[in-house]
Scaffold this motif. Structure first.
Motif, short mmCIF file in Angstrom:
data_model
loop_
_atom_site.label_atom_id
_atom_site.label_comp_id
_atom_site.label_asym_id
_atom_site.label_seq_id
_atom_site.Cartn_x
_atom_site.Cartn_y
_atom_site.Cartn_z
N ASP A 134 0.82 -1.21 0.00
CA ASP A 134 0.00 0.00 0.00
C ASP A 134 0.86 1.26 0.00
O ASP A 134 0.64 2.20 0.76
CB ASP A 134 -0.96 0.01 1.19
N ARG A 209 1.28 -1.44 -10.14
CA ARG A 209 0.83 -1.63 -8.75
C ARG A 209 1.50 -2.85 -8.13
O ARG A 209 1.85 -2.85 -6.96
CB ARG A 209 -0.69 -1.80 -8.71
N ASN A 237 -1.96 12.77 -10.14
CA ASN A 237 -2.58 12.32 -8.89
C ASN A 237 -3.43 11.08 -9.11
O ASN A 237 -3.39 10.13 -8.32
CB ASN A 237 -3.43 13.44 -8.29
N THR A 238 -4.18 11.06 -10.21
CA THR A 238 -5.01 9.90 -10.54
C THR A 238 -4.14 8.68 -10.79
O THR A 238 -4.44 7.57 -10.34
CB THR A 238 -5.87 10.18 -11.78
N GLU A 241 -2.79 7.24 -7.44
CA GLU A 241 -3.80 6.50 -6.69
C GLU A 241 -4.04 5.12 -7.29
O GLU A 241 -4.19 4.13 -6.58
CB GLU A 241 -5.11 7.29 -6.63
N ARG A 244 -1.08 2.57 -6.46
CA ARG A 244 -0.70 2.27 -5.08
C ARG A 244 -0.69 0.77 -4.81
O ARG A 244 -1.64 0.07 -5.12
CB ARG A 244 -1.66 2.97 -4.13
N SER A 269 -2.17 13.03 -3.52
CA SER A 269 -2.28 11.59 -3.31
C SER A 269 -1.08 11.02 -2.56
O SER A 269 -1.08 9.83 -2.20
CB SER A 269 -2.43 10.88 -4.66
N ARG A 271 1.15 10.03 0.45
CA ARG A 271 0.88 9.72 1.85
C ARG A 271 2.21 9.58 2.60
O ARG A 271 2.90 8.57 2.46
CB ARG A 271 0.09 8.42 1.98
#
Length: 456
Positions: A134, A209, A237-238, A241, A244, A269, A271
């Motif tokens: 993640d 991913r 940003n899309t 996400e 991830r 996005s 983290r």
């Protein structure tokens, strides 16, 4: 690197057009290439069953997705090796300097080597060993134009492709190719097309991913172009996400246009608790290292390095210390023995020197009857031809021309300047001008560097 568990969303993009993947009774099913395919999770891995084909056990979700029944990354690696091998770095690299900075999260140390793409490859391998689920690892590769950002990423991608055995992710490099960088999805599609990858963008996102492909966005600084700033950051940003998992993304751009602070501010996005951000700053070689490197190149000696018009190359911050220009200079030692005074700036001077050298090569290959007067005309032709090429590329928002288009521009530049009986030979010779290079697209030519395109 931890292997992710396969989920239904991972298989959805691989289902045949007009169909879907389904989950039930402890297994997945989908139509893939016209065959009903069943995927059964077990303690030993994933069993794949298709009609009239032997049952296959794959050790984890990554191996399943990379296999010939799904993404077929082995074939893509072979295609990459062919495409990128045609433009591989064949000379000894200029000794650039590099510095890795940890911005968010702890990452391995970067150990510089004589071949910086091997150092990048090793660092990425070490990064794989410290991943967590993640998350996304982001590496910003910054530095001035001409320092070698594109070359280093391309050579690392070639290294991975040629040695691909499924243990390390492939690197897919996407570049703007002269277009305004707004729609990242379009650029990804162009990159996949270049290596004949039969993948959709949704399939690619699954592979990123799962850590099977490392995405490298080259020309990242163009995101700050006012024509597409908000659209581009939104698209990025899309993309983040959707990627991830255990993803790694490289962002390459000029240090004056983009920074880690900008990334942290614009990438909503990101983290900090899970993701890691670091920057690899590339710089021109030190003057002493550049001198030593040139002395090892054919035709160079200590006397040549002290000439009046060579010495300015080694002034700190000199434009000529950029690896691209040093490499060009290294191939033309005789051209810098010229006693004519330099132009107003070093870039123009280098272009003038190389243009005169190209004019001399035209003279030597065509042997016209009017001697030195012909050399001046050929020099004018070189400038006129390259201006036509640069204008055409800018008007069409691309960075490469097909060979037939290049021949047309070479003919246009020659009309009214050169005798008709010389034009066919000149047009044929124009393709070999030092300012141009073969593009990764077969049958296409581009400027050897963007600064040359801007100059002309």
């Amino acid at each position: 690197m931890p292997a992710l568990t396969l989920i239904l969303d991972d298989l959805m993009p691989f289902a045949d057009f007009g169909s879907t993947a389904e989950e039930g009774d402890g297994s997945f099913s989908l139509y893939r290439n016209g065959l009903l395919t069943e995927v059964v999770p077990t303690e030993a891995g994933y069993i794949v069953r298709t009609p009239q084909e032997p049952e296959q056990l794959l050790k984890n979700a990554g191996a399943l997705l990379a296999s010939s029944r799904f993404a077929d990354l082995g074939r893509i690696a072979q295609n990459q090796a062919v495409v990128l091998g045609a433009v591989r770095m064949r000379s000894s690299p200029v000794p650039i300097t590099s510095e890795l900075k940890q911005v968010a999260g702890s990452v391995p140390d970067f150990i510089a080597t004589a071949e910086p793409w091997k150092a990048l490859d090793s660092w990425l391998q070490n990064l794989e060993q410290t991943k967590q689920e993640d998350s996304i690892d982001l590496l910003l590769i910054d530095g001035p134009a001409g320092v070698g950002k594109t070359t280093i990423v391309r050579e690392a991608a070639l290294l991975r492709a040629e040695s691909y055995d499924g243990s390390l992710p492939l690197i897919v490099q996407i570049v703007s190719r002269g277009r305004v960088l707004q729609n990242i999805s379009d650029l990804i599609a162009f990159a996949l097309q270049d290596v004949r990858a039969n993948l959709t963008i949704r399939e690619l996102m699954v592979l990123i991913r799962h850590g099977l492909i490392t995405l490298a966005i080259d020309g990242f600084d163009e995101l700050s172009d006012p024509n597409g700033f908000q659209t581009a950051w939104s698209g990025l940003n899309t993309l983040f996400e959707g990627a991830r998992g255990v993803a790694t993304i490289l962002l390459a751009g000029r240090e004056t246009f983009i920074s880690t602070q900008t990334i942290q501010r614009q990438l909503t996005s990101f983290r900090p608790t899970n993701d890691r951000l670091s920057s690899l700053s590339l710089s021109d070689p030190y003057p002493e290292a550049a001198r030593a490197w040139l002395l090892n190149q054919p035709g160079w000696n200590a006397d040549l390095l002290t000439l009046d018009f060579v010495e300015p190359i080694f002034v700190s911050k000199s434009y000529a210390l950029r690896p691209f220009f040093l490499d060009v200079i290294a191939r033309e030692p005789d051209a810098l023995r010229d006693s004519e005074p330099p132009a107003s700036d070093l870039l123009t001077y280098l272009v003038d020197v190389m243009s005169r050298r190209e004019a001399q090569k035209f003279f030597e290959s065509l042997d016209p009857p009017n001697g030195n007067e012909a050399i001046k005309v050929y020099g004018e032709y070189v400038g006129r031809f390259l201006e036509e090429v640069a204008r055409d590329l800018a008007e069409n928002q691309t960075d490469a021309l097909a060979d037939d288009a290049l021949d047309l521009l070479a003919t246009v530049a020659a009309n009214g300047l050169l005798p008709d009986d010389q034009i066919p030979a000149v047009v044929q010779r124009a393709r070999t001008i030092v300012f141009l290079a073969n593009d990764v697209q077969p049958g296409h030519v581009r400027f050897a560097h963007e600064q040359l395109q801007q100059h002309f």
